[in-house]
Motif scaffolding. Structure first.
Motif, PDB file in Angstrom:
ATOM      1  N   GLU B 185       1.179  -0.914  -0.393  1.00  0.00           N
ATOM      2  CA  GLU B 185      -0.011   0.117   0.003  1.00  0.00           C
ATOM      3  C   GLU B 185       0.605   1.206  -0.223  1.00  0.00           C
ATOM      4  O   GLU B 185       0.504   2.219  -1.039  1.00  0.00           O
ATOM      5  N   GLN B 186       2.470   1.331   1.005  1.00  0.00           N
ATOM      6  CA  GLN B 186       2.938   2.308   1.008  1.00  0.00           C
ATOM      7  C   GLN B 186       3.360   2.630  -0.077  1.00  0.00           C
ATOM      8  O   GLN B 186       3.729   4.239  -0.816  1.00  0.00           O
ATOM      9  N   LEU B 187       4.334   1.337  -0.893  1.00  0.00           N
ATOM     10  CA  LEU B 187       4.670   1.827  -2.470  1.00  0.00           C
ATOM     11  C   LEU B 187       3.441   2.511  -3.868  1.00  0.00           C
ATOM     12  O   LEU B 187       3.898   3.616  -3.965  1.00  0.00           O
ATOM     13  N   ARG B 188       2.152   2.160  -3.176  1.00  0.00           N
ATOM     14  CA  ARG B 188       1.236   2.152  -4.300  1.00  0.00           C
ATOM     15  C   ARG B 188       1.232   4.108  -4.043  1.00  0.00           C
ATOM     16  O   ARG B 188       0.609   5.526  -4.988  1.00  0.00           O
ATOM     17  N   ASP B 189       0.955   4.298  -2.661  1.00  0.00           N
ATOM     18  CA  ASP B 189       0.385   5.549  -2.147  1.00  0.00           C
ATOM     19  C   ASP B 189       1.729   6.727  -2.178  1.00  0.00           C
ATOM     20  O   ASP B 189       1.410   8.031  -3.024  1.00  0.00           O
ATOM     21  N   ASP B 190       2.753   5.947  -2.579  1.00  0.00           N
ATOM     22  CA  ASP B 190       4.074   7.148  -3.081  1.00  0.00           C
ATOM     23  C   ASP B 190       3.816   6.840  -4.099  1.00  0.00           C
ATOM     24  O   ASP B 190       4.464   7.922  -4.447  1.00  0.00           O
ATOM     25  N   ALA B 191       4.073   6.574  -4.578  1.00  0.00           N
ATOM     26  CA  ALA B 191       3.515   5.999  -6.648  1.00  0.00           C
ATOM     27  C   ALA B 191       2.507   7.385  -7.160  1.00  0.00           C
ATOM     28  O   ALA B 191       3.045   8.117  -7.749  1.00  0.00           O
ATOM     29  N   ILE B 192       1.615   7.078  -6.700  1.00  0.00           N
ATOM     30  CA  ILE B 192       0.698   8.156  -6.516  1.00  0.00           C
ATOM     31  C   ILE B 192       1.016   9.843  -6.546  1.00  0.00           C
ATOM     32  O   ILE B 192       0.950  10.717  -6.841  1.00  0.00           O
ATOM     33  N   ALA B 193       1.817   9.556  -5.356  1.00  0.00           N
ATOM     34  CA  ALA B 193       2.084  11.488  -5.266  1.00  0.00           C
ATOM     35  C   ALA B 193       2.850  11.556  -5.908  1.00  0.00           C
ATOM     36  O   ALA B 193       3.184  12.651  -6.345  1.00  0.00           O
ATOM     37  N   ALA B 194       3.956  10.510  -6.100  1.00  0.00           N
ATOM     38  CA  ALA B 194       4.912  10.531  -7.074  1.00  0.00           C
ATOM     39  C   ALA B 194       5.170  11.705  -8.321  1.00  0.00           C
ATOM     40  O   ALA B 194       5.413  13.029  -9.382  1.00  0.00           O
ATOM     41  N   ILE B 195       3.803  10.934  -9.348  1.00  0.00           N
ATOM     42  CA  ILE B 195       3.530  11.054 -10.016  1.00  0.00           C
ATOM     43  C   ILE B 195       2.645  12.193 -10.595  1.00  0.00           C
ATOM     44  O   ILE B 195       2.541  13.017 -10.762  1.00  0.00           O
ATOM     45  N   ARG B 196       1.554  12.079  -9.111  1.00  0.00           N
ATOM     46  CA  ARG B 196       0.796  13.833  -8.937  1.00  0.00           C
ATOM     47  C   ARG B 196       1.985  14.976  -9.287  1.00  0.00           C
ATOM     48  O   ARG B 196       1.442  15.829  -9.338  1.00  0.00           O
ATOM     49  N   LYS B 197       2.602  15.070  -8.640  1.00  0.00           N
ATOM     50  CA  LYS B 197       4.367  15.979  -8.173  1.00  0.00           C
ATOM     51  C   LYS B 197       4.421  16.359  -9.359  1.00  0.00           C
ATOM     52  O   LYS B 197       4.468  17.080 -10.354  1.00  0.00           O
ATOM     53  N   THR B 198       4.726  15.468 -10.386  1.00  0.00           N
ATOM     54  CA  THR B 198       5.556  15.458 -12.002  1.00  0.00           C
ATOM     55  C   THR B 198       4.803  15.889 -12.625  1.00  0.00           C
ATOM     56  O   THR B 198       5.263  16.887 -13.636  1.00  0.00           O
ATOM     57  N   TYR B 199       3.392  14.991 -12.937  1.00  0.00           N
ATOM     58  CA  TYR B 199       2.984  15.358 -13.917  1.00  0.00           C
ATOM     59  C   TYR B 199       1.273  16.291 -13.343  1.00  0.00           C
ATOM     60  O   TYR B 199       0.147  15.148 -13.172  1.00  0.00           O
ATOM     61  N   PRO B 200       1.213  17.558 -12.844  1.00  0.00           N
ATOM     62  CA  PRO B 200      -0.247  17.520 -12.650  1.00  0.00           C
ATOM     63  C   PRO B 200      -1.247  17.650 -13.310  1.00  0.00           C
ATOM     64  O   PRO B 200      -2.691  17.838 -13.497  1.00  0.00           O
TER      65      PRO B 200
END
Lengths: 304, 624
Positions: B185-200
């Motif tokens: 779950e943590q990996l997934r949430d980190d991934a979501i955060a990373a993608i959101r940050k780079t590609y608004p």
């Protein structure tokens, strides 16, 4: 002038209108409309031959050239030929067809026009056309209800629908092509017929307020009689110019002029009979048209 | 006094009509058939010498011409011809005499005298159905632009997750949406955060699946891509249309995803379509090293005038072509220096990465390719002269920056000297490609003979229709009829003047609209006249009858015309092409007819009858 008893014949007129509308709707349902290229999509090529065109030879050439389903007809004169390809041919085929005709015919084949309409455009235009018509009717209804009274709005819109359906039916029965210009004409018919209906309604409203004796039918008869002269003269002048367009306007404007001519004739009739008939049906009365009494006077205990 | 207009009112009307006459007048001057000469590139000047060469060729070929003139800033030249039939022949002669560096286009030159055009009076433009020419409607495939952009995001996101050490599986479905599955779950949430940050631009959500995510393009981003693709394709089309050398082309957007292109005077639609529809005219290639073999390198000149004469050796191998460029924008780097941001699609990014990762510190050249024609004239077996066109590509270097690091789907060109240079470079990079593919969804070609015939038939209908109405009105209404006819003529003049001032295009349905306006404009007068008649029957004196007839009819006329105007406005809003032309004419006609029929006729009737003692007047039928 003697008042003519228009409303005395209103039942006959209603039956007449209903028959016309039934026939029109029946034809629209069974035969449908001969939609033009603008609405169906497809390809159209019009060419001018230096000599009398042999349609059967052209058909043969096209068949051999791989243009299956091509419809070849003469257009205006025996040297002008119109070829229509059904949907499915690409935008390049019009030019290919022209080149084929030019290369196989010994004389000159001159390009008059090529039209290509993709399928998506055709569907959209039909939707837009219908939308335009509905919007026009809706807005007119609101304006008339606001400016006159709801019963008048219903009368006016009924008259407009009557005119449009009958004109459409006319095109359907005779199988005349319905293209964009005919649609424009149909919308112009709405404008024209509306003009007529408003003038008549205006007089009916005025007379309801003015004439004290007699019933609604009498008042409407008086109004129609008074406006008859104007209605006929205006229709006549409009028909005069439309005749000029029909005779001298050429093939490309023919459908437009024809639709308007039919529309003006029907519109003239409907402004006399249809709109007023609806008013009678809705039991129009003096009370509907009285200028609204100010609230203040009733609070003062005044009786009107 | 009853039925007298004050002087100022009469003068005002007179002035309006005079103004109308002035602005309608240019339409009386028939345009001259002409040829317009311009250079294939904007650097080519058309001067007196060029014109001399052109006119000499015409004299030799026996074509009668007059008034050869150089246009503004010597960008073009115009030669007027005596005969319209000579136009095509003369065009061939000029093309031959001037060679491939010039574009010779058929044109109709205005003949508006200076005393009119100095005050902005211009004739109406003819629509394609009257002038002949081609009308194209192209549809921009926005979905595919969106897909391309999603591909870029996909490749970028995968790289991002790898770099961040967020192990998981990322896939793309048919619609372009990304689906990811992670171990925790943590990996997934980190991934979501990373993608959101780079590609608004992306909307990233959790899915019901065990540690899944889904990323789609946000509605705002989708809209932006759509409008970008449309503007970009519009710009590219404009550039390409200029290559065709048409005198007055029209390229304009229609709705969210359509572009209308109108090319008056063009007959050869195949050629036009080839130029409009061509793609890929950019190439990215590495600058060749000094030890590269002769067979693996090519020399190209620089495009910009500031580096004229300079050239560059590039490798033969093409890294990517312009099709892969999805965007190029000029902006500034963190030091405030101008740069150009380039986005490639997914595949382009991958290719670029592969080519650059081992070539850091080398330079990358960008080639701009223009397709041109070389024309030859030959005599065939029948002794006829035939024209042979051989297309060739002219390639030039627009920039060759040093590669600072391995490039991906998004990179910058820095070290540019000025903002202007940056924006020019961005423009060239974008002009090279279409932001999204386009399809021809509509095409209408009108031959020149049909156009001329339409004009003649339209004119004839107006003349005949007008005459019939004049005849009827005068016979039926006598003096009042003449007043109405004068007002009707004024209406026609005002209508044409308004259309000319507004720059409206005259089309066949437009002419029909004018004819219809003639028929309907008399309606207002008919209404007034019948009202006057009624008032006479009711026993009013002639003067009183005229007065109240006008007053009472005005309300009716306003009501009737406003409703018709409503319909015309809807026609304009919903309709396209011919329907719009008709709606414009109808609307203007309604407005001008109210002015002339109510005020104009009143003024005339007042002039004739006003202030006199009248025993009887004649109006429609018997004398009352």
């Amino acid at each position: 002038m003697k008042t003519l008893d228009f409303m005395g014949k209103r039942r006959i007129a209603a039956v007449f209108s209903l028959v016309l509308i039934t026939v029109a709707l029946g034809s629209l349902f069974i035969k449908q409309v001969n939609w033009g290229l603008d609405f169906t999509g497809g390809t159209l090529v019009e060419v001018h031959y230096s000599d009398v065109a042999q349609l059967s030879e052209i058909r043969g050439t096209l068949d051999e050239g791989g243009f299956a389903g091509a419809v070849v007809v003469s257009f205006g004169s025996d040297r002008d030929v119109m070829i229509r390809l059904p949907q499915g041919y690409s935008d390049k085929d019009g030019n290919r067809l022209l080149a084929l005709l030019q290369s196989t015919y010994p004389g000159e084949v001159e390009l008059r026009r090529i039209e290509f309409v993709g399928p998506q455009v055709g569907d959209e235009l039909r939707e837009q056309g219908g939308l335009a018509m509905l919007m026009a009717l809706g807005l007119v209804m609101i304006y008339v209800a606001f400016r006159f009274q709801l019963k008048f709005a219903l009368g006016a819109v009924t008259a407009l629908v009557h005119d449009v359906v009958i004109t459409l039916g006319f095109f359907s029965i005779l199988g005349i092509e319905f293209d964009l210009t005919v649609l424009a004409a149909l919308l112009a018919v709405i404008g024209y017929s509306l003009n007529d209906t408003i003038v008549v309604s205006d007089r009916i409203r005025e007379n309801f307020r003015k004439i004290r004796k007699g019933d609604a039918a009498h008042t409407i008869n008086v109004s129609l009689t008074e406006t008859l002269g104007r209605t006929l003269v205006t229709s006549l002048t409009t028909l005069l110019v439309l005749t000029a367009l029909l005779i001298f306007g050429g093939e490309m404007i023919h459908g437009f002029a024809l639709a308007l001519t039919v529309g003006v004739v029907v519109g003239t009739y409907s402004s006399i009979y249809v709109a007023a008939n609806v008013l009678m049906l809705l039991n129009i009365s003096k009370e509907d048209l009285m200028v609204p009494v100010k609230e203040a006077s009733s609070e003062d205990g005044g009786v009107v | 006094m009853l039925n007298r207009y004050p002087l100022w009112k009469n003068l005002l009307l007179l002035m309006i009509v005079a103004l109308g006459l002035f602005y309608a007048a240019p339409n009386l001057y028939a345009p001259d058939p002409a040829l317009q000469i311009s250079g294939q590139s904007s650097a080519t000047l058309i001067d007196e010498r060029t014109l001399k060469r052109a006119t000499d060729a015409l004299t030799e070929g026996g074509v009668e011409f007059f008034g050869a003139e150089v246009g503004e800033r010597a960008a073009s030249g115009l030669i007027r011809l005596r005969q319209r039939d000579d136009q095509l022949r003369a065009q061939r002669m000029l093309k031959r005499a001037l060679g491939d560096g010039y574009v010779v286009a058929l044109n109709l030159a205005e003949t508006t005298p200076a005393w009119l055009s100095d005050y902005g009076a211009q004739p109406m433009k003819y629509g394609l159905d009257l002038s002949g020419g081609v009308h194209f409607k192209l549809e921009v495939d926005i979905d595919s632009a969106v897909e391309r952009r999603m591909e870029t995001f996909f490749v970028g996101s995968r790289k991002l997750l790898r770099e961040e050490g967020l192990r998981g599986i990322l896939k793309q479905d048919d619609t372009g949406a990304m689906h990811g599955v992670f171990k925790a779950e943590q990996l997934r949430d980190d991934a979501i955060a990373a993608i959101r940050k780079t590609y608004p631009e992306l909307v990233v959500q959790r899915t019901a699946e065990e540690w899944g995510l889904k990323a789609t393009l946000s509605e705002a981003a989708r809209k932006e891509i759509g409008s970008y693709a449309l503007t970009q394709n519009l710009t590219t089309l404009r550039n390409r249309v200029n290559e065709l050398g048409v005198s007055e082309p029209l390229v304009q957007p229609q709705g969210n995803n359509r572009i209308v292109v109108e090319l008056p005077g063009i007959q050869d639609t195949a050629e036009a379509k080839r130029i409009l529809g061509k793609t890929a005219n950019l190439e990215f290639r590495l600058v060749a090293t000094s030890d590269a073999s002769a067979s693996s390198r090519e020399q190209f000149k620089f495009r910009s005038a500031s580096r004229a004469g300079a050239s560059e050796w590039l490798e033969r191998e093409i890294v990517i072509t312009g099709e892969r460029v999805s965007n190029a924008q000029s902006s500034f780097d963190q030091n405030g220096r101008p740069n150009v941001n380039i986005s490639l699609d997914g595949e382009g990014g991958a290719l670029m990465h592969r080519a650059t990762r081992n070539n850091i510190k080398r330079r990358m050249g960008v080639l701009f390719i223009e397709r041109k024609n070389r024309t030859r004239y030959e005599i065939n077996e029948q002794g006829e002269e035939i024209i042979i066109k051989t297309p060739y590509d002219e390639k030039s270097v627009i920039t060759a920056p040093t590669i600072q690091s391995a490039l991906g789907a998004q990179f910058q060109i820095t070290g540019l000297d000025s903002v202007q240079e940056a924006s020019e470079l961005a423009l060239l990079l974008r002009a090279g490609a279409l932001a999204a593919p386009m399809d021809f969804v509509e095409e209408r070609t009108v031959g020149p003979s049909l156009g001329a015939e339409n004009v003649a038939q339209g004119l004839m209908s107006v003349q005949v229709g007008l005459s019939l109405v004049v005849l009827f009105m005068v016979l039926y209404y006598r003096v009042f009829g003449i007043a109405a006819i004068v007002a009707l003529s004024a209406n026609l003049v005002l209508l044409i003047a308004c259309m000319s001032i507004l720059g409206a295009t005259l089309t066949l349905p437009g002419i029909a609209g004018i004819v219809l306006t003639v028929g309907m404009a008399v309606d207002a007068n008919v209404l007034i006249f019948s009202r006057i008649r009624e008032e006479l029957v009711n026993g009013l004196s002639p003067q009183m009858a005229i007065h109240s007839g006008f007053e009472r009819a005005v309300v009716t006329i306003l009501d009737a015309n406003i409703t018709t105007l409503l319909v015309a406005v809807i026609l304009y809003a919903v309709g396209t092409g011919p329907v719009k032309g008709f709606a414009v004419t109808l609307s203007i006609g309604i407005v001008t007819s109210m002015l002339t029929a109510i005020m104009g006729t009143r003024a005339l009737v007042n002039l004739v009858y006003g202030g006199r003692t009248l025993n009887s007047i004649q109006i429609g039928g018997s004398r009352k």
